[in-house]
Design a protein around this motif. Structure first.
Motif, short mmCIF file in Angstrom:
data_model
loop_
_atom_site.label_atom_id
_atom_site.label_comp_id
_atom_site.label_asym_id
_atom_site.label_seq_id
_atom_site.Cartn_x
_atom_site.Cartn_y
_atom_site.Cartn_z
N THR A 28 0.84 -1.20 0.00
CA THR A 28 0.00 0.00 0.00
C THR A 28 0.87 1.24 0.00
O THR A 28 2.09 1.18 0.14
N GLU A 30 0.44 5.93 -0.70
CA GLU A 30 -0.28 6.98 -1.41
C GLU A 30 0.09 6.97 -2.88
O GLU A 30 1.16 6.50 -3.28
N HIS A 489 -5.24 -0.02 -3.21
CA HIS A 489 -5.66 1.19 -2.50
C HIS A 489 -6.83 0.89 -1.57
O HIS A 489 -7.34 1.81 -0.92
N PRO A 491 -8.61 -0.82 1.67
CA PRO A 491 -8.29 -1.36 3.00
C PRO A 491 -8.76 -2.80 3.16
O PRO A 491 -8.12 -3.59 3.87
N LYS A 502 4.56 -1.02 3.03
CA LYS A 502 4.14 0.33 2.69
C LYS A 502 5.23 1.03 1.88
O LYS A 502 6.40 1.00 2.26
N GLU A 527 -2.06 2.28 9.18
CA GLU A 527 -2.09 2.43 7.72
C GLU A 527 -3.49 2.17 7.18
O GLU A 527 -4.01 2.93 6.35
N GLU A 530 -5.87 4.94 8.00
CA GLU A 530 -5.69 6.09 7.11
C GLU A 530 -6.31 5.82 5.74
O GLU A 530 -6.84 6.73 5.09
N MET A 531 -6.24 4.58 5.29
CA MET A 531 -6.87 4.24 4.02
C MET A 531 -8.39 4.37 4.12
O MET A 531 -9.07 4.67 3.13
#
Length: 550
Positions: A28, A30, A489, A491, A502, A527, A530-531
């Protein structure tokens, strides 16, 4: 499976070393963090082209090294055929020098890119959006069907038979072309051959004839010169022979006085014998000398014929003409016998065709049996992925043409909803549907063939919610039989991984660097949260993340 990846000085990566597991891993990060860079580096060790833009520091070389466990892949023969040292743990290294030169090594043995690309096909299947589009390719569709049908051995047999058939046809065409070409020249070649045969040439004949011509053309001059020589030698009082005999007699009287005079005597005695022999031969030959206009004409005509043939065939000697005669004989005989050769080759072609057709028919039968099995399995998986009304129509038709995988042509039609007509998949399936179909195909293939490690690059495009959860379950199930990695992208999919990595960027002064790290359990919770909710993580997002991980 891919065990280790080490990257140095590639794109935004200064140095990276990462170990992978043999189960299901998710990656994963950004958008723009460097996931594509990771795939690019992996592509290098699989044989992709490279250039200087790959170098982060243009003054230093770029290096990507990957360790693969290939003990279950049965690649010993491939390594032997390509003169590479086989190791169960195989190390592939790719280097790009500042000069732009690229080098590749397998277990420290240098290899070329083509060999590396062939090896790469056995190691990793990188699924991208480009490969999803391959679903619309007839060859790829046939490969899927053949995997389910278990046609691997049949395909190997067919390819050998088809190769032999093509070789036989090629030889037949050469004979037919040769006949057409020779037939046009047959009459002329036969005329040239008859001309040479009639000439009745013999090796060395030209030199003998030219000598005879000189003799016959100058017989009177020769007779005159010989007669004069005989007269000088044999004149009774002053002849050369008589004078030599007198010298011999004089030396004989003093030959006993010293070895020197004895030597002179012996030498003059030899001269007497030699001159006597010469004059005898000249006298004998003189008797045979006579004008022979008929023989002179025969010799002259034969020489003129030889000269004309040499000019015509651009030959320097009679030996060259004889060689040309042999070649013409071969051509004439070949035309006379080529029909037999063509008939024999036609029989060979018929046999090879029958054998090839027989194997092609077996392929067709196996494919027909596999169609309902493949259709049922794909539709069952798609039903789990939110496409309960998906329908496929695999149509395989036998043609008169020969392909590398048989004589069949494939057409695959698709309908995604009730009441809609079948259409070509690339025209009627959306991007999200194509991704789910490809995942279903890969899941089916995992049960029928020993696939290499597979990396799904955002196969979850266009899906979300429960469908994403089901996609994650399918990939996790696949990982029981093979190494699976998913760049995602979503979760729901990220949480299914046995491991999660990551990709992220850091800024060091004016320098931006991409890095990859294996997340701990707590880091995974953060993580995934945040996703779910973005950088401002709420308690509910954290709880949701924990629930997904559990």
């Amino acid at each position: 499976m891919l065990q280790t990846l080490h990257i140095k000085n590639f794109a935004l990566i200064e140095q990276l070393h990462i170990d992978f597991s043999g189960s299901f891993s998710t990656i994963t990060g950004e958008t723009g963090a460097g996931k594509s860079i990771l795939l690019g580096a992996l592509g290098l060790v699989l044989g992709n082209r490279a250039d200087l833009t790959s170098l982060k520091d243009k003054e230093q070389k770029c290096m990507v090294e990957a360790h693969f466990n290939i003990g279950d892949y049965q690649l010993n023969e491939f390594f032997a055929q390509n003169d590479m040292d086989y190791e169960d743990t195989t190390i592939i290294r790719r280097e790009i020098l500042p000069s732009g030169k690229s080098r590749a090594f397998v277990n420290d043995t240098p290899i070329n890119l083509q060999e590396l690309q062939q090896l790469g096909e056995y190691l990793i299947d990188i699924h991208s959006q480009q490969q999803t589009r391959e679903l619309s390719d007839e060859l790829y569709q046939m490969q899927i069907l053949d995997a389910v049908a278990g046609n691997n051995n049949l395909l190997v047999t067919y390819k050998k038979q088809y190769t032999l058939y093509k070789e036989v046809l090629s030889k037949l065409k050469k004979l037919q072309d040769q006949k057409a070409s020779l037939s046009k020249e047959q009459d002329y070649n036969a005329f040239l051959l008859q001309e040479l045969v009639t000439a009745n040439l013999k090796a060395g004949e030209q030199e003998e004839l030219e000598e005879s011509l000189e003799m016959l053309s100058n017989v009177e001059f020769i007779k005159e010169s010989v007669a004069k020589a005989l007269a000088i030698a044999n004149e009774e009082q002053l002849g050369a022979l008589q004078n030599l005999k007198d010298i011999k007699n004089s030396l004989q009287k003093i030959s006993s006085l010293s070895a020197e005079y004895a030597g002179y005597y012996e030498r003059v005695s030899s001269l007497v014998i030699e001159l006597d022999d010469i004059t005898g031969s000249l006298a004998e030959g003189y008797e045979k000398l006579a004008d022979d206009p008929a023989e002179l004409e025969r010799v002259n005509q034969k020489l003129q014929l030889i000269y004309a043939l040499q000019k015509k065939h651009q030959a320097a000697t009679v030996a060259d003409l004889l060689t040309i005669q042999e070649e013409l004989e071969s051509k004439v005989v070949l035309v006379e016998n080529i029909d037999d050769a063509i008939k024999q080759q036609e029989d060979e072609a018929e046999k090879a065709k029958a054998i090839t057709d027989g194997t092609a028919a077996k392929l067709y039968e196996a494919r027909q049996k596999a169609i309902p099995v493949l259709t049922e399995k794909i539709t069952a998986i798609l039903s789990q992925l939110g496409m309960p009304n998906a329908r496929f129509k695999f149509e395989v038709a036998v043609t008169e043409s020969y392909f590398n995988n048989g004589k069949d042509q494939m057409s695959l039609l698709f309908s995604g909803n009730k009441g809609t007509d079948f259409g070509l998949m690339k025209k009627v399936a959306s991007g999200g549907e194509m991704s789910r179909i490809m995942l279903a195909v890969k899941a089916v293939l995992a049960n029928y063939s020993k696939l290499p490690s597979i990396i799904f690059d955002e196969i979850d495009t266009g899906v979300s919610g429960e469908i994403a959860n089901k996609m994650g379950d399918i990939m996790k199930n696949m990982s029981q039989q093979m190494q699976v990695m998913a760049i995602t992208h979503l979760p729901q999919i990220a949480a299914k991984g046995d491991r999660q990595y990551k990709v992220f960027k850091t800024t060091q002064g004016d320098n931006t660097v991409s890095e990859l790290k294996l997340l701990t359990h707590d880091e995974r919770v953060r993580e995934i949260a945040e996703m779910l909710s973005g950088k401002d993580v709420s308690d509910s997002a954290l709880n949701h993340a924990r629930a997904l991980l559990n």
